[in-house]
Design an enzyme around this catalytic site. Structure first.
Site, PDB file in Angstrom:
ATOM      1  N   TYR A 157      19.478  31.155  -5.565  1.00 32.99           N
ATOM      2  CA  TYR A 157      19.570  32.477  -5.884  1.00 32.99           C
ATOM      3  C   TYR A 157      18.859  32.628  -7.487  1.00 32.99           C
ATOM      4  O   TYR A 157      18.172  33.391  -7.898  1.00 32.99           O
ATOM      5  CB  TYR A 157      20.930  32.978  -5.879  1.00 32.99           C
ATOM      6  CG  TYR A 157      21.155  34.251  -6.431  1.00 32.99           C
ATOM      7  CD1 TYR A 157      21.078  35.211  -5.863  1.00 32.99           C
ATOM      8  CD2 TYR A 157      21.891  34.633  -7.522  1.00 32.99           C
ATOM      9  CE1 TYR A 157      21.134  36.500  -6.280  1.00 32.99           C
ATOM     10  CE2 TYR A 157      22.390  35.800  -8.080  1.00 32.99           C
ATOM     11  CZ  TYR A 157      21.906  36.766  -7.241  1.00 32.99           C
ATOM     12  OH  TYR A 157      22.248  37.969  -7.966  1.00 32.99           O
ATOM     13  N   ALA A 158      19.446  31.365  -8.170  1.00 33.62           N
ATOM     14  CA  ALA A 158      19.000  31.643  -9.676  1.00 33.62           C
ATOM     15  C   ALA A 158      17.526  31.641  -9.877  1.00 33.62           C
ATOM     16  O   ALA A 158      16.933  32.009 -10.592  1.00 33.62           O
ATOM     17  CB  ALA A 158      19.663  30.385 -10.595  1.00 33.62           C
ATOM     18  N   SER A 160      15.452  32.394  -7.626  1.00 33.33           N
ATOM     19  CA  SER A 160      14.755  33.882  -7.234  1.00 33.33           C
ATOM     20  C   SER A 160      14.973  34.932  -8.078  1.00 33.33           C
ATOM     21  O   SER A 160      13.947  35.520  -8.251  1.00 33.33           O
ATOM     22  CB  SER A 160      15.401  34.132  -5.804  1.00 33.33           C
ATOM     23  OG  SER A 160      16.640  34.537  -6.042  1.00 33.33           O
ATOM     24  N   LYS A 161      15.937  34.919  -8.865  1.00 38.87           N
ATOM     25  CA  LYS A 161      16.196  35.890  -9.871  1.00 38.87           C
ATOM     26  C   LYS A 161      15.461  35.420 -11.088  1.00 38.87           C
ATOM     27  O   LYS A 161      15.270  36.352 -12.007  1.00 38.87           O
ATOM     28  CB  LYS A 161      17.647  35.990 -10.160  1.00 38.87           C
ATOM     29  CG  LYS A 161      18.221  36.887  -9.080  1.00 38.87           C
ATOM     30  CD  LYS A 161      17.735  38.119  -8.701  1.00 38.87           C
ATOM     31  CE  LYS A 161      18.516  38.990  -7.674  1.00 38.87           C
ATOM     32  NZ  LYS A 161      18.076  40.293  -7.514  1.00 38.87           N
ATOM     33  N   ILE A 190      28.753  42.854 -10.312  1.00 41.72           N
ATOM     34  CA  ILE A 190      28.975  44.142 -10.290  1.00 41.72           C
ATOM     35  C   ILE A 190      30.087  44.671  -9.490  1.00 41.72           C
ATOM     36  O   ILE A 190      30.645  44.104  -8.452  1.00 41.72           O
ATOM     37  CB  ILE A 190      27.597  44.801  -9.621  1.00 41.72           C
ATOM     38  CG1 ILE A 190      26.273  44.084 -10.356  1.00 41.72           C
ATOM     39  CG2 ILE A 190      27.623  46.285  -9.856  1.00 41.72           C
ATOM     40  CD1 ILE A 190      25.027  44.605  -9.602  1.00 41.72           C
TER      41      ILE A 190
END
Ligand SMILES: NC(=O)c1ccc[n+]([C@@H]2O[C@H](COP(=O)([O-])OP(=O)(O)OC[C@H]3O[C@@H](n4cnc5c(N)ncnc54)[C@H](OP(=O)(O)O)[C@@H]3O)[C@@H](O)[C@H]2O)c1
Length: 239
Positions: A157-158, A160-161, A190
């Site tokens: 995830y990290a 990809s972001k 969020i």
């Protein structure tokens, strides 16, 4: 109040927890919103959520598929004449496993959904923006892509972001001669209904509200931010 006039704003991830709040805020500011969706039910939910605004229209697409993105953008341009603002909000999360336990497919999945989607959508709207010498592109990265957000079990995830930040900086440079800005926001967790359901024990006071993120995205989409490009803005809330 930041006026958007009758800007045409293309929003991916419009049916999600953040996207729906952004769509509502942009409609309230007078924008025409082209919302990208996958399921008719979710588009209907979105329409109900914003109170049935005539300035909202839906366009079906898989944002990870180049052909689907190209025909979606073509349809938006056919209906609205142009895309002034692109908001790359579509994305998702797979994680929770250390690298030595992670599936081989995790990286491909995350990069396809979070990085390639923003790459493809940006690529599809750029010719029109360059031709008209105007555009705003705002993407959604994540705190996890920053040194302050490093966590075990989040590597794919990290990455990809992190790719969203690289895309933002590199594309801003490519279009720096035009009146086109490219920026991203990097939210912490969020405060969405989904997150509250998945993390019932969490301290939600540290989370960032989608409304607060929408305000930053609105600024980056407006003429007020014309001097800002290539920026990655932390929207961490109190985390
Ligand atoms: N939630 C957080 O705490 C958090 C923190 C940092 C960053 N972010 C990022 O913020 C963004 C919004 O998050 P969120 O919480 O609102 O996520 P969400 O509620 O899961 O919404 C994701 C949106 O992306 C759409 N989408 C997913 N795959 C797609 C595809 N292949 N083609 C077209 N649309 C697709 C979804 O459509 P469907 O409704 O059809 O599934 C949905 O509208 C994401 O980029 C996420 O990575 C979230």
């Amino acid at each position: 109040m930041i006026m958007l006039g009758d800007r045409v704003v293309l929003v991916t991830g419009a049916t999600g927890g953040l996207g729906r709040v952004v769509v509502k805020r942009f409609l309230a500011e007078g924008a025409k919103v082209a919302a990208v969706y996958r399921s008719e039910d979710k588009l209907k939910d979105l329409k109900d959520y914003v109170g049935g605004s005539p300035a909202l229209s839906g366009f079906k697409a898989d944002v990870t598929d180049a052909r689907s993105v190209a025909s979606m953008v073509e349809a938006v341009v056919k209906e609205h004449g142009r895309v002034d603002v692109l908001l790359n909000i579509a994305g998702g999360y797979t994680g929770g496993k250390l690298l030595n336990e992670a599936e081989e497919t995790a990286l491909d999945q995350m990069v396809t959904l979070n990085t390639k989607s923003a790459y493809l959508c940006s690529r599809a709207v750029l010719p029109g923006m360059i031709e008209r010498n105007y555009g705003r592109i705002v993407s959604v990265s994540a705190k996890n892509a920053t040194p302050r957000g490093r966590r075990a079990g989040n590597i794919a995830y990290a990455i990809s972001k992190g790719g969203v930040i690289t895309l933002t900086e590199a594309l801003a440079e490519e279009v720096s001669k035009n009146d086109i800005t490219v920026n991203c926001v990097m939210p912490g967790t969020i405060d969405t209904a989904d997150n509250r359901e998945k993390m019932p024990e969490a301290d939600t006071s540290k989370w960032v509200s989608p409304e607060d993120i929408a305000s930053v995205i609105l600024f980056l989409s407006s003429d007020a931010s014309k001097a800002v490009s290539g920026a990655s803005i932390p929207v961490f809330g109190k985390s």
